[in-house]
Enzyme design. Sequence first.
Site, mmCIF file in Angstrom:
data_model
loop_
_atom_site.group_PDB
_atom_site.id
_atom_site.type_symbol
_atom_site.label_atom_id
_atom_site.label_comp_id
_atom_site.label_asym_id
_atom_site.label_seq_id
_atom_site.Cartn_x
_atom_site.Cartn_y
_atom_site.Cartn_z
ATOM 1 N N ASN A 17 1.894 -2.390 -2.253
ATOM 2 C CA ASN A 17 3.069 -3.223 -1.995
ATOM 3 C C ASN A 17 2.720 -4.292 -0.952
ATOM 4 O O ASN A 17 1.568 -4.407 -0.525
ATOM 5 C CB ASN A 17 4.272 -2.369 -1.556
ATOM 6 C CG ASN A 17 4.027 -1.615 -0.248
ATOM 7 O OD1 ASN A 17 3.122 -1.942 0.530
ATOM 8 N ND2 ASN A 17 4.837 -0.598 0.008
ATOM 9 N N ASP A 206 7.607 4.577 -11.708
ATOM 10 C CA ASP A 206 7.533 4.459 -10.253
ATOM 11 C C ASP A 206 7.952 3.060 -9.795
ATOM 12 O O ASP A 206 8.601 2.910 -8.749
ATOM 13 C CB ASP A 206 6.120 4.772 -9.772
ATOM 14 C CG ASP A 206 5.996 4.705 -8.259
ATOM 15 O OD1 ASP A 206 6.526 5.599 -7.572
ATOM 16 O OD2 ASP A 206 5.374 3.744 -7.762
#
Length: 330
Positions: A17, A206
């Site tokens: 991320n 996810d």
Amino acid sequence: MDSKYQLSRIMRPDDANIVGNVHGGTILKMIEEAGCIIGTRHCNTQSGDRCVAALARVERTDFLHPMFIGEVAHVSAEITYTSKHSVEVQVNVLSENILTGAKKVTNKAALWYVPFSLKNVDKIVDVPPIEYSSPELEEEGKKRYEAQKMERLETKERNGEIINPVSVPEPYTVGFSQSSLIHLVGPSDCTLLGFVHGGVTMKLMDEVAGIVAARHCKTNIVTASVDAINFHRKIMKGCVITVSGRMTFTSNKSMEIEVFVDADPLVEAEQGKFRAVTAFFTYISLDKENRPLPVPPLKLEEDEEQKRFEEGKVRYLQNKAKRLADKERQ
């Protein structure tokens, strides 16, 4: 035949991320790749039809420590039980800081595979038995097999549920954070038999769960655990899949997100849309120093939301008790 396998890969920016935490879906995909390789190898050690091991179920998986860009993930897989038509694979994941040499266990997972013939995608091939070091290990494996078989049947009861859009949702409600992702299944997503790799599906799940958690918290979020993932039906190449997620429960420092995967065959449209996969993901909110933050309480607006919240609370307390029991045994 060696019943163990290991793969290693360095974590790159597109695996993580915006703050450098590796996506839980990236790790789940690597876990499934290792399981698929060792499962397929084992099932092809006997004469007869060549086959590919298809993922049927992933047991609850905890994310014990975060992994970061630049670290090396070492994924080791071992076959621990076989029945006539299924293979249990236990997988451990270690992260290695290649600058300091420090290693830590980040994940432990158990996966169940079913082998399908390369000649006929609907034919299940018999699994070669493995040798156990003791009768007790075989008996423990048989108990795990029977337990997961029963849970898979129970999960199918939820398959009729759908997630409906909300026109103008309020912040911190279920409707405010619920999200969907649409993906056309291509050749790169699939096995030799033309159905989707379980790891590809888990990575998409996810991603959606992460979007739901981020919308709710507006902070950095990471996967803390995944409850058992059940693969009810194979998703074939050319299908359009819709991955949908909604918040079901919040505690002080965690969020549970329910995720569905629905497949819509474009070529064989007469089959109709079907529910392929279901799972619960748990996320936590982190500050800039990767310390846990309080999670905003979920605002419940309908009786069904209250019912799902209470069910989520039961799962949360059960998992918390299990973690405490595991710590005491260590």
